[in-house]
Each structure stands twice: as structure tokens, then as C-alpha cells.
Motif scaffolding. Structure first.
Motif, PDB file in Angstrom:
ATOM      1  N   GLN A 193      -6.339   7.470  -0.914  1.00 37.47           N
ATOM      2  CA  GLN A 193      -5.807   6.728  -2.560  1.00 37.47           C
ATOM      3  C   GLN A 193      -7.135   6.423  -3.073  1.00 37.47           C
ATOM      4  OE1 GLN A 193      -2.638   6.563  -3.225  1.00 37.47           O
ATOM      5  NE2 GLN A 193      -1.863   7.868  -1.671  1.00 37.47           N
TER       6      GLN A 193
ATOM      7  N   GLY B 191      -7.613   6.675  -6.782  1.00 32.75           N
ATOM      8  CA  GLY B 191      -8.159   5.942  -8.228  1.00 32.75           C
ATOM      9  C   GLY B 191      -8.402   5.935  -9.081  1.00 32.75           C
TER      10      GLY B 191
ATOM     11  N   TRP C 272      -3.169   4.251  -5.374  1.00 27.66           N
ATOM     12  CA  TRP C 272      -3.906   4.582  -6.295  1.00 27.66           C
ATOM     13  C   TRP C 272      -4.045   3.798  -7.613  1.00 27.66           C
ATOM     14  CZ3 TRP C 272      -3.096   7.657 -10.363  1.00 27.66           C
ATOM     15  CH2 TRP C 272      -1.310   8.006 -10.344  1.00 27.66           C
ATOM     16  N   ARG C 273      -2.803   4.067  -8.004  1.00 29.51           N
ATOM     17  CA  ARG C 273      -2.678   3.311  -9.354  1.00 29.51           C
ATOM     18  C   ARG C 273      -3.352   1.860  -9.192  1.00 29.51           C
ATOM     19  NH1 ARG C 273       2.203   6.495 -11.223  1.00 29.51           N
ATOM     20  NH2 ARG C 273       2.883   7.388 -10.691  1.00 29.51           N
TER      21      ARG C 273
ATOM     22  N   PRO D 100       1.309   2.027   0.321  1.00 29.67           N
ATOM     23  CA  PRO D 100       2.421   2.846  -0.242  1.00 29.67           C
ATOM     24  C   PRO D 100       1.466   4.165  -0.759  1.00 29.67           C
ATOM     25  CG  PRO D 100       2.392  -0.113  -0.880  1.00 29.67           C
ATOM     26  CD  PRO D 100       1.811   0.646  -0.218  1.00 29.67           C
ATOM     27  N   ARG D 101       2.385   5.025  -0.983  1.00 32.45           N
ATOM     28  CA  ARG D 101       1.377   5.960  -1.942  1.00 32.45           C
ATOM     29  C   ARG D 101       0.903   6.002  -2.918  1.00 32.45           C
ATOM     30  NH1 ARG D 101       2.430  10.380   1.656  1.00 32.45           N
ATOM     31  NH2 ARG D 101       1.513  11.851   0.000  1.00 32.45           N
ATOM     32  N   ASP D 102       1.317   5.432  -4.111  1.00 28.78           N
ATOM     33  CA  ASP D 102       1.200   5.171  -4.997  1.00 28.78           C
ATOM     34  C   ASP D 102       0.260   4.189  -5.365  1.00 28.78           C
ATOM     35  OD1 ASP D 102       2.794   3.144  -4.838  1.00 28.78           O
ATOM     36  OD2 ASP D 102       3.632   3.520  -6.719  1.00 28.78           O
TER      37      ASP D 102
END
Length: 399
Positions: free
Chosen positions: A227, A231, A15-16, A11-13
Motif C-alpha cells: 500500500q 500510494g 494507499w490513498r 484498510p485496503r485503500d
């Protein structure tokens, strides 16, 4: 084993998740929490002490002799009160000038006031001048003599002083006093130093520990390195932002509590800009601190790889404290240095409304360029665990 294709399909997110982990680790760090609370208490306490000291009435003991000395001191007290000066003159009568000098020499009196012939007064001090006594006792003696001479001439002090009044208009009555502006500039510089070093070194140590323990190899197989970097940067930037807001809020509350509420608006605006500048600039700093960690292979290497950043932070610290005039104007447009210089100019009221906007744009552009280069160095050096690298060596590596 996870393939590079699978890793790229993450997933590209993601980093969350990394950012959340960084924030959670900080919130569970007792040392971090205690240092934050201690700093907030220190800010409020320092402002309270400053307010107490500035509001405290200073007492000056005056050894006097002569028939009209009491009148001079009483007039000096009225003049000081009219000028809103926190100083009170207490009298210590003496039989003659020798007794006055004896009291001053024994330090039972701060200043002596003795009459001179054919008229007038002389102040006597031991080793240094008392500026308050010199100002208000001299003004009092002159005011009394002026009134007596006017009476002898058959006129009044109002008649003699006609046409000599001077009014004083302030073009910017809302501006804070220069002394407080210097204090605000020092606070901005200190908070920049504290936040940059505390959170920056935390990022670098986190990266190098992951390399040293080979955890980074596991992370790299599941998370794109870009990522992972995002993060870490975002997580620590969020915590730095929250901490700075708490510090700024504590400072503004302290100012309001010490009777400087009329200056809170201007200082609050400058503090708000400082937080914005710091957050934008810290994105670049955080990336560079991550690079410092990625170039090292153990904690001992950080002393070398983080030296340029430590020097930059010290330069900004001293620039924020000591620069003034044209030098500060120039510094307010230099990325990173402007984090302290521009808000300090806003606090002292010397920056036009458009200047912080232009300076922030310059900072944002520089931050973008730094992050792009830092991300490339980070990706190329993070998996190199054999020996410490230089930036030039890291840039020479292939992805």
C-alpha cells in the motif's frame, strides 16, 4: 507493538492517504511550483519567438547596374509575394559593375546584379550564395526574357506556355510540415526526460530518506508495504499527469496564438496520446524509481542504484530526437521508448489509427509485469538498512 495481523487488517485503500500526502508535499514545494511555472512560460515564449522569427520579413539589399535591373528586382518582389515568401529585395543603384562589386565587398549590399553580353544577368556575392536572391531574381529574369521573346515572335506568353501548366494535389492537406513535426518530437522527448527525472528522482529520494531516518519502520508497522508503494506511485503519477497537461495546454495555446491554429487539432491529438502513454509508462518507471530508493541506504547510494534508470531515460530522449523512418516505427512498439516514438509518428501523420492502440496495449502489459516484479523487490529490500543491495540480492531475500 502492532502485530503483522493488525497490519494486514489495515484498510485496503490506505494507499490513498499516502498518495494524498505525496501530492500535498509536491504542492507545497516552492521549487516544484516555480519550475512548473517557468517551464510553461518558456514553452509559450519559445513558440512566440518562433512565430515572430518565421513571420518576420527578411530584407536583401541588391546592388544593381544596367537599364533593366530595376525591372528584374521589381518582378522578383512580386514573385516572392505570390509565393508567400517573407523576403523583400531593396535596390542600391551603382554606376557600373566595378561599383557593384565594391558595394558587395564592403557588405553594404548582400548581392550584386550586373548585365552580361550578349544578354542575361550575373549575380555577385561575397563569400556565399543567397538562396532567396538566386531563386527569385533568376525566375524574374527568365520571366521577363520569356515575355520579351514572345512579343518579338508575335505571340503571347500564354500561347507559348499552353499545355505546360502543372497542378499539385495534396492527398493529406491536413498534415503538418516536417519542420514542425521535428520540433514536436523534440518537445515530447524533452518533456519525457523532464517529467521522468523530476518525479522519478523525487520518489527515490523520498524512499531512501525514510529508510535513512528509520521512518519506514514506523510506517511498515502501520501500513502494508504494498500500500505504501502504491500510494507513492499513484501520488507522483497524478502530479506528473497534471504537469504534463499544463505543458501540453501551454504549447497548444502558443501554437494557436502564433497563427498555427489549423495544425492544433493534429498536434493536440498527438499531445493527448503522449500524455496517456506517459502516464501508463510512468507507472512502471515510478515503481522502478521506488526500487532504486529501497535498494539504497543513503542518498549517496542513489547514484549507483538509479544509474540504469537514468541511462534508460537518456536512451529514450535521444531515440525520440534522432530516430526516423523504420527505426522510429520499430521504436514506437518498444515499451517506454514508445512513450515518445508513437506520439511523434502521430504528429507527423505516419501512424495508422490502430497503431497507438496496439502500442499502448503492449506498454500496459509491460507496465503490469514491471510493477509486479518491482513491488516484490521493494517489499524485500525496504527494511534492509544495513547496506546497499543489488536487485539480485533483493530478489534472493524472503518476504
Amino acid at each position: 507493538m502492532t502485530t503483522s495481523t493488525e497490519r494486514r487488517s489495515a484498510p485496503r485503500d490506505v494507499w490513498r492517504l499516502v498518495a494524498t500526502r505525496e501530492i500535498t508535499v509536491k504542492l507545497r514545494d516552492r521549487g516544484f511550483l516555480l519550475s512548473t511555472v517557468f517551464t510553461i512560460v518558456a514553452i509559450i515564449a519559445s513558440l512566440a519567438i518562433s512565430g515572430f522569427v518565421s513571420a518576420r520579413t527578411e530584407t536583401v539589399d541588391i546592388a544593381i547596374t544596367g537599364d533593366s535591373a530595376d525591372q528584374v528586382v521589381a518582378t522578383a518582389n512580386r514573385l516572392a509575394e505570390a509565393a508567400d515568401k517573407n523576403v523583400t529585395f531593396n535596390t542600391h543603384p551603382a554606376r557600373d559593375e566595378a561599383a557593384v562589386r565594391q558595394q558587395v565587398n564592403a557588405e553594404s549590399a548582400d548581392v550584386g546584379l550586373v548585365p552580361t553580353q550578349p544578354g542575361g544577368w550575373r549575380l555577385v556575392g561575397k563569400s556565399e550564395r543567397d538562396d532567396d536572391a538566386a531563386t527569385y531574381l533568376t525566375a524574374a529574369a527568365q520571366a521577363i526574357a520569356f515575355e520579351q521573346n514572345a512579343r518579338a515572335a508575335g505571340t503571347s506568353t500564354e500561347e507559348l506556355g499552353r499545355g505546360g501548366s502543372v497542378a499539385y494535389d495534396l492527398l493529406d492537406p491536413a498534415a503538418i510540415d516536417p519542420g514542425l513535426a521535428k520540433v514536436v518530437a523534440f518537445v515530447f522527448a524533452f518533456l519525457f526526460y523532464l517529467g521522468s527525472l523530476l518525479f522519478g528522482m523525487s520518489i527515490a529520494q523520498s524512499v531512501v530518506e525514510e529508510k535513512q531516518n528509520r521512518i519506514v519502520e514506523i510506517l511498515a508497522s502501520a501500513i502494508p508495504l504494498r500500500q505504501l508503494l502504491i500510494g507513492k506511485v499513484v501520488g507522483n503519477t497524478v502530479m506528473a499527469f497534471v504537469q504534463l497537461v499544463l505543458f501540453a495546454g501551454a504549447g497548444l495555446i502558443g501554437l494557436a496564438a502564433t497563427g498555427r491554429g489549423d495544425q492544433v487539432a493534429q498536434i493536440g491529438g498527438a499531445a493527448g496520446w503522449f500524455v496517456v502513454f506517459f502516464v501508463v509508462g510512468f507507472l512502471a518507471q515510478a515503481s522502478l524509481w521506488a526500487v532504486a530508493g529501497s535498494l539504497a541506504t543513503r542518498n549517496e547510494d542513489l547514484q549507483s542504484t538509479a544509474t540504469p534508470l537514468s541511462m534508460l531515460i537518456m536512451i529514450v530522449l535521444f531515440a525520440g530526437i534522432f530516430l526516423s523512418g523504420t527505426a522510429r516505427v520499430v521504436a514506437s512498439y518498444i515499451p517506454v521508448v514508445s512513450i515518445v516514438a508513437m506520439p511523434s509518428r502521430m504528429a507527423e501523420g505516419t501512424a495508422a489509427w490502430w497503431e497507438p492502440i496496439l502500442s499502448l496495449i503492449v506498454m500496459a502489459v509491460a507496465t503490469y509485469g514491471i510493477v509486479i516484479v518491482a513491488e516484490k523487490i521493494y517489499r524485500r529490500s525496504l527494511m534492509q538498512t544495513q547496506a546497499r543491495l543489488s536487485m539480485r540480492q533483493a530478489l534472493a531475500l524472503r518476504d
